[in-house]
Design an enzyme around this catalytic site. Sequence first.
Site, PDB file in Angstrom:
ATOM      1  N   SER A 161     -33.752  30.592  39.923  1.00 55.91           N
ATOM      2  CA  SER A 161     -34.647  30.736  40.231  1.00 55.91           C
ATOM      3  C   SER A 161     -34.741  32.060  39.203  1.00 55.91           C
ATOM      4  O   SER A 161     -35.421  32.595  39.047  1.00 55.91           O
ATOM      5  CB  SER A 161     -34.892  31.134  41.543  1.00 55.91           C
ATOM      6  N   ARG A 220     -29.208  36.932  51.127  1.00 54.58           N
ATOM      7  CA  ARG A 220     -30.318  37.632  50.295  1.00 54.58           C
ATOM      8  C   ARG A 220     -30.950  38.342  50.566  1.00 54.58           C
ATOM      9  O   ARG A 220     -31.724  37.618  51.576  1.00 54.58           O
ATOM     10  CB  ARG A 220     -30.512  37.267  48.946  1.00 54.58           C
ATOM     11  N   ARG A 245     -24.776  36.895  39.310  1.00 54.87           N
ATOM     12  CA  ARG A 245     -25.932  36.819  39.792  1.00 54.87           C
ATOM     13  C   ARG A 245     -26.346  38.007  40.366  1.00 54.87           C
ATOM     14  O   ARG A 245     -25.651  37.730  41.626  1.00 54.87           O
ATOM     15  CB  ARG A 245     -26.433  35.200  40.085  1.00 54.87           C
ATOM     16  N   ARG A 269     -27.461  37.271  46.172  1.00 51.31           N
ATOM     17  CA  ARG A 269     -26.680  36.855  46.899  1.00 51.31           C
ATOM     18  C   ARG A 269     -25.431  37.881  47.185  1.00 51.31           C
ATOM     19  O   ARG A 269     -24.766  37.773  47.906  1.00 51.31           O
ATOM     20  CB  ARG A 269     -25.974  35.575  47.208  1.00 51.31           C
ATOM     21  N   HIS A 327     -37.821  26.179  37.892  1.00 53.24           N
ATOM     22  CA  HIS A 327     -36.952  24.774  38.056  1.00 53.24           C
ATOM     23  C   HIS A 327     -36.889  23.541  38.630  1.00 53.24           C
ATOM     24  O   HIS A 327     -37.752  23.648  39.582  1.00 53.24           O
ATOM     25  CB  HIS A 327     -35.226  25.191  38.056  1.00 53.24           C
TER      26      HIS A 327
HETATM   27  O1  LIG Z   1     -28.554  31.254  45.489  1.00 55.63           O
HETATM   28  C1  LIG Z   1     -28.687  29.850  45.660  1.00 55.63           C
HETATM   29  O2  LIG Z   1     -29.916  29.456  46.783  1.00 55.63           O
HETATM   30  C2  LIG Z   1     -28.901  28.729  44.418  1.00 55.63           C
HETATM   31  O3  LIG Z   1     -27.597  28.998  44.232  1.00 55.63           O
HETATM   32  C3  LIG Z   1     -29.961  28.837  43.473  1.00 55.63           C
HETATM   33  O4  LIG Z   1     -31.126  28.585  43.925  1.00 55.63           O
HETATM   34  P1  LIG Z   1     -32.183  29.283  43.288  1.00 55.63           P
HETATM   35  O5  LIG Z   1     -31.447  30.081  41.639  1.00 55.63           O
HETATM   36  O6  LIG Z   1     -33.229  28.528  43.478  1.00 55.63           O
HETATM   37  O7  LIG Z   1     -32.224  30.537  44.383  1.00 55.63           O
HETATM   38 MN   LIG Z   2     -35.682  28.050  42.083  1.00 61.68          MN
HETATM   39 MN   LIG Z   3     -32.776  27.274  44.406  1.00 61.99          MN
END
Ligand SMILES: O=C(O)[C@H](O)COP(=O)(O)O
Ligand SMILES: [Mn+2]
Ligand SMILES: [Mn+2]
Length: 561
Positions: free
Chosen positions: A84, A216, A292, A295, A478
């Site tokens: 995402s 998150r 990333r 989270r 995705h």
């Molecule tokens: O953070 C998450 O939930 C997954 O690791 C990745 O999912 P997302 O990229 O769809 O948020």
């Molecule tokens: Mn996503």
């Molecule tokens: Mn996801």
Amino acid sequence: MGTMTNGSSFKLEPNPKIKKPEKPLLVVVLDGWGEMEDDEYNAISRADTPCMDSMKKGKPDHWMLLKAHGTAVGLPSDDDMGNSEVGHNALGSGQVVDQGARLVDRALESGELFDWDGWKHITPAATKGTLHLIGLLSDGGVHSRYDQLKLLFDGAAERGVKRIRVHTLTDGRDCEDGTSIPLMETLCKDLQALGEKGVDARVASGGGRMCTTMDRYESDWNVVKRGYYAHVLGEADNRFKDPVEALKVLKKPKNGKPVSDQWVPAFVITDDDWQPNGAVQDGDAVVIFNFRADRVVELSKALEYKNFDKFDRKQWPDIKFAGMMQYDGELKLPKEYLVPPPQISHTTGEYLAKNGVSTFACSESQKIGHVTFFWNGNRAAPFDKKLETFHEVPSDQNIPFNEKPAMQSAKITKLAIEALKSGKYQQVRINFPNPDMVGHTGDLDATIEACTTVDACVKKLIEAVEEVKGTYLITADHGNAEDMVQRDKKTKKALMEGGKPRMLTSHTLNPVPIAIGGPGLPKEARFRADLKEPGLANVGPTIVNLLGFQSPSNLVESLLA
Ligand SMILES: O=C(O)[C@H](O)COP(=O)(O)O
Ligand SMILES: [Mn+2]
Ligand SMILES: [Mn+2]
């Protein structure tokens, strides 16, 4: 479409083929809605999706497939599944930027990371005290990747760090459930190898990512509290002397239900005297090794902010803290970071706001940041508060989403229809998290139900667009729901274990659909067939065109002929 304007100013030229629409454009992101041939484990093709099916009839002028993984979204290679963060970055910026995974790879492989300011900031504490590494133990490459963690602690040991503690969140979401144990075995072996070089390196705490630390968008601060207590204070109900044993015991089925890596209860690893072997002390260094942002923003606040009231921290050790990257560029959070984040500017959101376009962006807690922060190039605040409205619908808390696959789709739909009919917004942008969030649970039936529900919501939205004589653009960020099972790489057959399919909880490498339509779409507007590798980044310029402007030169090309 049309000649490009100069990318340096923000002025957009009118689009000679599509005049500025009087009626709104609806942009829908179906999170995790990939495209794959029908199969018993394709939750989308097995769901009841008459609305999305009917859009395929628009092929090729008004329906096509887009690349949503690998280099098309700035990831290291085409073996990398989409996600995402990079997906919404590409969708909203209209650019392909080198993403975190790639930037960290380069910095570690070259060793440059250890020459940069972030590492210099933590070095005195890391070499005199303990270096704590907190993050997701995974080879998924979405939030972190194991080989990067190894390069980090090996590099630290080579540079005089004598005491390392790793605090591991277990995955089972971006990689197969159960991989937490072999990954933990590998980690312990690699830390053992440091031991032989005189470095005291051990795992100190951990827990499943969905109930420990990795919340998150402030969906549930208790998740972060549990993690802070385990990692920083050395407090958790579950205490073990060995991390592999901890996982084996904590993953034993509970009330007959399996315990996913995602939901392993928080644990602390102790010395022989049952005292935590690695609580964070004054004078220690702490690095979050996830690249990333979404989270680890909350944990970063708990570690960095003197004034913090989201839960009782009991203690707030005086540490040298750095993120692998800076997780929020506006908040400058964390202040110190090891690798500079992707620089994303001149996004479609900024162009449109600076050309007076009003936008309503909405999703529920789990994805509100995707359709605002990531969409606008890792920027939380609107470019123009007068023109942009962000509306969050609170998500269900602390439940696996297969227990409520409809999630908040009905409320999001209602709000989007109100926004479309209000006459206040030229663009209404929403994200339905269901195919992705339920897909991540690996529950096929629930994901089929989630996709059926979302299709019915899209149908209602299309009817509202027709009523207001507007235009729609429906796409995804995705794949996930379209493939719910682990497969043999050659035969593509489902992998079985004990007579049952090994479910796939992660995203996929599949393309995603994009469909445009509605009474407001000019007759001559159609997708071009000559783009070599159309991808998510081409969507931003397409939106700029549909809103009556020519696409600026710093963006990739529009999908419209
Ligand atoms: O953070 C998450 O939930 C997954 O690791 C990745 O999912 P997302 O990229 O769809 O948020
Ligand atoms: Mn996503
Ligand atoms: Mn996801």
